[in-house]
Design a protein around this motif. Structure first.
Motif, mmCIF file in Angstrom:
data_model
loop_
_atom_site.group_PDB
_atom_site.id
_atom_site.type_symbol
_atom_site.label_atom_id
_atom_site.label_comp_id
_atom_site.label_asym_id
_atom_site.label_seq_id
_atom_site.Cartn_x
_atom_site.Cartn_y
_atom_site.Cartn_z
ATOM 1 N N ARG A 226 32.776 49.997 19.008
ATOM 2 C CA ARG A 226 31.578 49.063 18.823
ATOM 3 C C ARG A 226 31.740 48.973 17.276
ATOM 4 O O ARG A 226 31.891 49.675 16.525
ATOM 5 C CB ARG A 226 30.319 49.727 19.231
ATOM 6 N N HIS A 233 26.719 42.132 16.532
ATOM 7 C CA HIS A 233 27.248 43.373 16.981
ATOM 8 C C HIS A 233 28.357 43.029 18.099
ATOM 9 O O HIS A 233 27.882 41.867 19.009
ATOM 10 C CB HIS A 233 26.346 44.166 17.506
ATOM 11 N N VAL A 235 31.259 44.777 21.092
ATOM 12 C CA VAL A 235 32.011 45.801 21.976
ATOM 13 C C VAL A 235 33.095 45.270 22.491
ATOM 14 O O VAL A 235 33.126 44.527 23.081
ATOM 15 C CB VAL A 235 30.695 46.304 23.110
#
Length: 294
Positions: A226, A233, A235
């Motif tokens: 992450r 953001h 992942v």
């Protein structure tokens, strides 16, 4: 190990090296305590071979037993004894077996300090709290300076401080005295902190064997990365976290923020293996773990 027509242990195959701390994990009824009791010589196996300190436990003599330390889940009550008095008496039992290669039993004051029972030294055992009584059980197990120590659910009833103190004792025994330790516990965090190697027992057989990190790698295969770049953001799952993170910084440099690499926890791994067994895929799971570990 067979009870009537039921095999409660089958194909339990492992070795423990000198100085290792090994945790044996498994659900209730998996056979952990039975496995430990066979190695301790308390229970006769139905078939197979076992060697503990080079001896078949079913034929171990008193000299062999003097090299072992055992902390059971419960112990016979010695309520009328004082703590110091009992430990001194038990220490005397080990003295005839002291040799140039076998040190004398521990000094009682040293032993009391190791398990934080100095203030209870002159109390009757019947007046101890549950946690204090459990610390006394640990003291009984190490009074003879064992080469091999069996710990069966050793920290049940411990408060956080007593648990931390116990962990310090385990590290001292393994790191400074080269004591081999085999423990069972339901506390997965404790198993990960104390042991260098973990065995998972399910349905009477070993279904996983390795360090917490090795088992996590084998169970999940991939790590979860992450991160954030410019407030956005991301992942990503990858089998090679090191290479991925290197490329990430190569591409974005110091714009990378909030970086986190997460592998499956010991709890995730444990639950995966137990569920695979319960789903009837134990042979598949065992084969996969063995192949991944090669």
């Amino acid at each position: 190990m067979r009870y009537g027509s039921k095999d409660v242990l089958k194909g339990v195959d492992f070795n423990v090296r000198r100085g290792e701390v090994v945790a044996l994990l498994g659900p209730n009824g998996a056979g952990k305590t039975t496995t430990i009791e066979i190695m301790e010589g308390f229970r006769a196996r139905s078939a197979g071979e076992v060697r503990v300190l080079g001896v078949d436990p079913s034929k171990g003599d008193e000299l062999w037993r003097a090299r072992l330390g055992i902390v059971l889940q419960s112990w016979r009550d010695h309520g009328k004894w004082q703590v110091r008095e009992l430990l001194a008496q038990l220490g005397d039992f080990y003295r005839p077996y002291s040799t140039a290669d076998r040190p004398r039993p521990r000094n009682v004051d040293e032993l009391l300090a190791m398990v934080s029972l100095e203030e209870q030294a002159d109390q009757k055992i019947a007046n101890l709290s549950g946690g204090q009584r459990r610390r006394l059980d640990v003291a009984i197990g190490i009074v003879g300076r064992p080469e091999l120590l069996f710990l069966d659910e050793p920290t049940v009833g411990f408060d956080p401080k007593a648990r931390r103190d116990f962990h310090d004792v385990v590290h001292r025994l393994s790191d400074l005295e080269d004591t081999t330790i085999v423990l069972t516990t339901h506390d997965l965090d404790e198993a990960e902190k104390l042991s260098g190697r973990i065995l998972i027992l399910a349905g009477g057989q070993i279904v996983a064997d390795g360090s917490a990190d090795q088992l996590a790698r084998q169970a999940s295969g991939k790590a979860e990365v992450r991160w954030a770049v410019d407030g956005e953001h991301f992942v990503h799952a990858t089998p090679d976290a090191s290479t991925f993170v290197h490329e990430l910084f190569k591409q974005h440099g110091d714009r990378v923020r909030d970086l986190e690499v997460r592998r499956a926890s010991l709890e995730d791994t444990y639950m995966t293996m137990v569920r695979q067994y319960e789903a009837g895929r134990s042979e598949e799971a065992i084969a996969a773990f063995r192949e991944a570990g090669q």
